[in-house]
Design a protein around this motif. Sequence first.
Motif, mmCIF file in Angstrom:
data_model
loop_
_atom_site.group_PDB
_atom_site.id
_atom_site.type_symbol
_atom_site.label_atom_id
_atom_site.label_comp_id
_atom_site.label_asym_id
_atom_site.label_seq_id
_atom_site.Cartn_x
_atom_site.Cartn_y
_atom_site.Cartn_z
ATOM 1 N N ARG A 624 41.693 25.183 42.743
ATOM 2 C CA ARG A 624 43.028 24.019 42.134
ATOM 3 C C ARG A 624 43.648 25.161 40.225
ATOM 4 O O ARG A 624 44.343 24.685 39.384
ATOM 5 C CB ARG A 624 43.301 23.297 41.030
ATOM 6 N N GLU A 625 42.438 25.542 39.944
ATOM 7 C CA GLU A 625 41.788 26.248 38.435
ATOM 8 C C GLU A 625 41.910 27.853 39.270
ATOM 9 O O GLU A 625 41.007 28.074 39.592
ATOM 10 C CB GLU A 625 41.297 25.505 37.558
ATOM 11 N N PRO A 626 42.551 28.456 37.973
ATOM 12 C CA PRO A 626 42.101 29.915 37.920
ATOM 13 C C PRO A 626 40.509 30.321 37.968
ATOM 14 O O PRO A 626 40.196 31.474 38.699
ATOM 15 C CB PRO A 626 42.894 31.074 36.601
ATOM 16 N N ALA A 627 39.878 29.528 36.678
ATOM 17 C CA ALA A 627 38.388 29.595 36.215
ATOM 18 C C ALA A 627 37.855 29.592 38.052
ATOM 19 O O ALA A 627 37.023 30.067 38.198
ATOM 20 C CB ALA A 627 37.842 28.729 35.722
ATOM 21 N N GLU A 629 38.731 30.437 40.726
ATOM 22 C CA GLU A 629 38.678 31.659 41.772
ATOM 23 C C GLU A 629 37.682 32.845 41.114
ATOM 24 O O GLU A 629 37.179 33.841 41.654
ATOM 25 C CB GLU A 629 40.304 32.253 42.196
ATOM 26 N N ALA A 630 38.482 32.664 39.746
ATOM 27 C CA ALA A 630 37.389 34.026 39.062
ATOM 28 C C ALA A 630 35.789 33.557 39.088
ATOM 29 O O ALA A 630 34.493 34.893 39.479
ATOM 30 C CB ALA A 630 36.790 34.159 37.857
ATOM 31 N N PHE A 631 35.297 32.161 40.269
ATOM 32 C CA PHE A 631 33.860 31.994 39.790
ATOM 33 C C PHE A 631 33.357 32.487 40.935
ATOM 34 O O PHE A 631 32.428 33.250 41.498
ATOM 35 C CB PHE A 631 34.078 30.526 39.763
ATOM 36 N N ARG A 632 34.599 32.189 41.944
ATOM 37 C CA ARG A 632 33.669 32.778 43.191
ATOM 38 C C ARG A 632 33.769 34.632 43.277
ATOM 39 O O ARG A 632 32.790 34.837 43.863
ATOM 40 C CB ARG A 632 35.156 32.009 44.596
ATOM 41 N N ALA A 633 34.623 34.984 43.082
ATOM 42 C CA ALA A 633 34.643 36.663 42.886
ATOM 43 C C ALA A 633 33.604 36.774 42.028
ATOM 44 O O ALA A 633 33.137 38.066 42.891
ATOM 45 C CB ALA A 633 36.441 36.609 42.642
ATOM 46 N N ALA A 659 23.534 39.101 36.068
ATOM 47 C CA ALA A 659 23.685 39.007 34.984
ATOM 48 C C ALA A 659 25.596 39.316 34.244
ATOM 49 O O ALA A 659 26.085 38.350 33.438
ATOM 50 C CB ALA A 659 23.617 39.779 33.876
ATOM 51 N N ALA A 660 26.258 39.766 35.572
ATOM 52 C CA ALA A 660 27.517 39.999 35.235
ATOM 53 C C ALA A 660 28.250 38.331 36.008
ATOM 54 O O ALA A 660 29.325 38.422 35.225
ATOM 55 C CB ALA A 660 28.349 40.164 36.310
ATOM 56 N N VAL A 661 27.137 37.500 36.259
ATOM 57 C CA VAL A 661 28.175 36.250 36.297
ATOM 58 C C VAL A 661 28.366 35.141 35.145
ATOM 59 O O VAL A 661 28.480 34.327 34.803
ATOM 60 C CB VAL A 661 27.897 35.445 37.602
ATOM 61 N N LYS A 662 27.832 35.839 33.918
ATOM 62 C CA LYS A 662 27.160 34.427 32.800
ATOM 63 C C LYS A 662 29.092 34.263 32.069
ATOM 64 O O LYS A 662 29.316 33.007 32.265
ATOM 65 C CB LYS A 662 27.324 35.475 31.359
ATOM 66 N N ALA A 663 29.930 35.366 32.223
ATOM 67 C CA ALA A 663 31.469 34.831 31.144
ATOM 68 C C ALA A 663 32.577 34.196 32.359
ATOM 69 O O ALA A 663 32.718 33.151 32.215
ATOM 70 C CB ALA A 663 32.024 35.904 31.456
ATOM 71 N N PRO A 664 32.005 34.416 34.050
ATOM 72 C CA PRO A 664 33.008 32.972 34.894
ATOM 73 C C PRO A 664 32.316 32.075 35.175
ATOM 74 O O PRO A 664 33.150 30.883 35.321
ATOM 75 C CB PRO A 664 33.121 33.769 36.182
ATOM 76 N N ASP A 670 33.621 25.230 30.996
ATOM 77 C CA ASP A 670 35.015 25.104 30.032
ATOM 78 C C ASP A 670 36.383 24.618 30.824
ATOM 79 O O ASP A 670 36.939 23.420 30.254
ATOM 80 C CB ASP A 670 35.224 26.115 29.204
ATOM 81 N N GLN A 671 36.670 25.137 32.139
ATOM 82 C CA GLN A 671 37.836 24.605 32.290
ATOM 83 C C GLN A 671 37.924 23.818 33.812
ATOM 84 O O GLN A 671 39.250 23.355 33.998
ATOM 85 C CB GLN A 671 39.003 26.034 32.203
ATOM 86 N N VAL A 672 36.624 23.984 33.934
ATOM 87 C CA VAL A 672 37.257 22.781 35.316
ATOM 88 C C VAL A 672 35.914 21.507 34.898
ATOM 89 O O VAL A 672 34.765 21.477 34.839
ATOM 90 C CB VAL A 672 36.745 23.749 36.670
ATOM 91 N N MET A 673 36.993 20.373 35.619
ATOM 92 C CA MET A 673 35.645 19.518 35.805
ATOM 93 C C MET A 673 35.507 19.053 37.683
ATOM 94 O O MET A 673 36.610 19.478 38.525
ATOM 95 C CB MET A 673 37.137 18.306 35.845
ATOM 96 N N VAL A 674 34.016 19.215 37.155
ATOM 97 C CA VAL A 674 33.851 19.150 38.694
ATOM 98 C C VAL A 674 33.987 17.677 39.638
ATOM 99 O O VAL A 674 34.844 18.197 40.681
ATOM 100 C CB VAL A 674 31.839 19.487 38.739
ATOM 101 N N ASN A 675 33.680 17.019 38.747
ATOM 102 C CA ASN A 675 33.763 15.877 39.483
ATOM 103 C C ASN A 675 35.380 15.557 39.928
ATOM 104 O O ASN A 675 35.720 14.330 38.982
ATOM 105 C CB ASN A 675 32.927 14.685 38.818
#
Length: 707
Positions: A624-627, A629-633, A659-664, A670-675
Amino acid sequence: MSAQNLLVELFVEELPPKALKKLGEAFAQVLGQRLVAQGLAPQDAVVTPYASPRRLAAHITGVLPRAADRAVSQKLMPVAVGLDAAGQPTPALLKRLAALGADASAVAGLRRAPDGKAEALFFDSVAPGVDLATGLQSALDDALAQLPIPKVMTYQLESGCELPGWSSVQFVRPAHGLVALHGSTVVPVKALGLLAGNATHGHRFEARIDPVVVPAADAYADTLAADGAVIASFAARRAEIQRQLAAAAELVGGGCRPIEDDALLDEVTALVERPNVLVCEFERQFLEVPQECLILTMKANQKYFPLLDANGRLTHRFLVVSNIRPDDASAVIGGNERVVRPRLADAKFFFDQDRKKTLASRVEGLGKVVYHNKLGTQGERVERVRAIARAIGQQLGGDILAKQADTAAQLAKTDLLTDMVGEFPELQGIMGGYYARHDGLTDDIAFAIEDHYRPRFAGDELPRNPVGLVVALADKLETLVGMFGIGNLPTGDKDPFALRRHALGVIRMLTERDLALDLTALIRAAVPAFGALITDPTEPLADFMFDRLAGSLREQGYSAQEVDAVLALRPSRLGDVSRRLQAVRAFAALPEAAALAAANKRIGNILRKSETAPAEQVSIDLFREPAEEAFRAALADAAAQANPAFERGDYSASLQAWAAVKAPVDAFFDQVMVNADDMDVRRNRLGLLRDLHAAMNRVADLAKLAA
């Protein structure tokens, strides 16, 4: 007050040689510490211990005749309690002052100072420094009381003792003299029924004069050497023996050298006051006996130093450290040669007799030797070791190694029934190897029998061949599983079956030989060999062994965090542990490491506390959030680098790929509510976190690195 050096010596009968070094060091150390604590010696005072077979002594620099006075401030009570409204002392204050030896006249001099929220009264005074006689008496009493005496004996004081009322004393050995010199002045202290003076005794036979008068503290060692023919310093005497041993070996020639044995050197140093190294020899025919037997009997029974040739083989010569220096030493040499001959003859007799029976013929006799009342006989134990060895051998080398390990395990304990091992238990295994070769067995089997006790101690060599390695593993695992299975665990400093040593031995073999064996699986596979004799100890024993491994790794310089991170995963192959640790250390140096470790810990907590199960398969249709997809990628890209590196054993590259996954990851939190309210979306997001958590933690549990 002028400081001078202090010398204290207690002259006694021959002290136990194996304890002498510790006794001398402890006596001097406590004496020095107590004098420093009382202000009689400076913090940087040099304390020199002396210890010979018949004396304990200490030389301490910069000792004062009287300690300096010191200011003492003593809190009495709150002002409101000690003084009434008119400022007059209350009965409570007067009573407290009286207890300190003061009266009402001291009230005016009391000091007021804040004490927490209230104000208190303080009594300032000057405590006179202790005089040397009083302080040294206290220090001497403490030094004697704290000596690590192996066994105390009670003895009667000599008649005419200067201290009336004394009749018997308890000490390590009867004491006959006490010296206490501050500079050249005798300090009037007493100990063990003796009054201090300035006279001691030298060598029993070779002292120039007796008694030996010590003129001053600094002249102690030189006076004893010149007049008493005694090297008082343990360290100096040890060094002199080493020098003479080397010189005697060089005189023999042929590249000979004395056997190196620090424990023997310490013991001999504790047996002589005036060392004199002599070269002796025995008949060459005794060299037919395995050199380990001859070396052991010469060292253990006679305290001799066998001479080895340039190739490390025993020669027919040996070195004796005599306590006398006669002009003609032939009688001393001849006496020692006569004494050693029956010992070597016994060893030859045992060796010849033992070889009349094969090791295989002794197997049945192991069934008559009790191993443990809950675990049966040595014969039953051997059958368990064989079963475990066959299983390990099959895993590591198939049928051939399994069969060889079975044969070696069957014969490994049979030398316990030989005369040689009965006389010298230290030779178990070693003699089995010799007798195996005599029986015509291959070197693979002989080496395995000899090596199956290895490693015997920290730093000992591992078994030389795969057969020995398998049997050594099986033997130690049998001991560990059996003892844990009957609840016979080590406690505190008590470990009668050396389970800690066995555990470290197993760990070293698995680690240093990089064996493809899982430690927990090994333990579990050994349990069936015991049948109903034990309860399954796999879990507590695995914990125990990983604790041993953790301690060993920390001693090697790895941090607790690094060790915990790697061992939290219980790596199946211990040979990988050092590489994983190095990878964790390299990862922790990355600028992204702290944030990723914290995120890893956060993810672990979310997954553990969540009452919702993560989705088995993450679906992009539920993003539901762009973050997301960025996380998965980012996860997919990092895994594409990390997983191949992990599979080829490049753990550093595998970890650093994350180390490359820190920013995603930061953006995701910051942008996604897990629950999320939508249960499918929530499960999908939990699935993302689970996939990242599992992928990042293949090398180590990175959450352990979080501060």
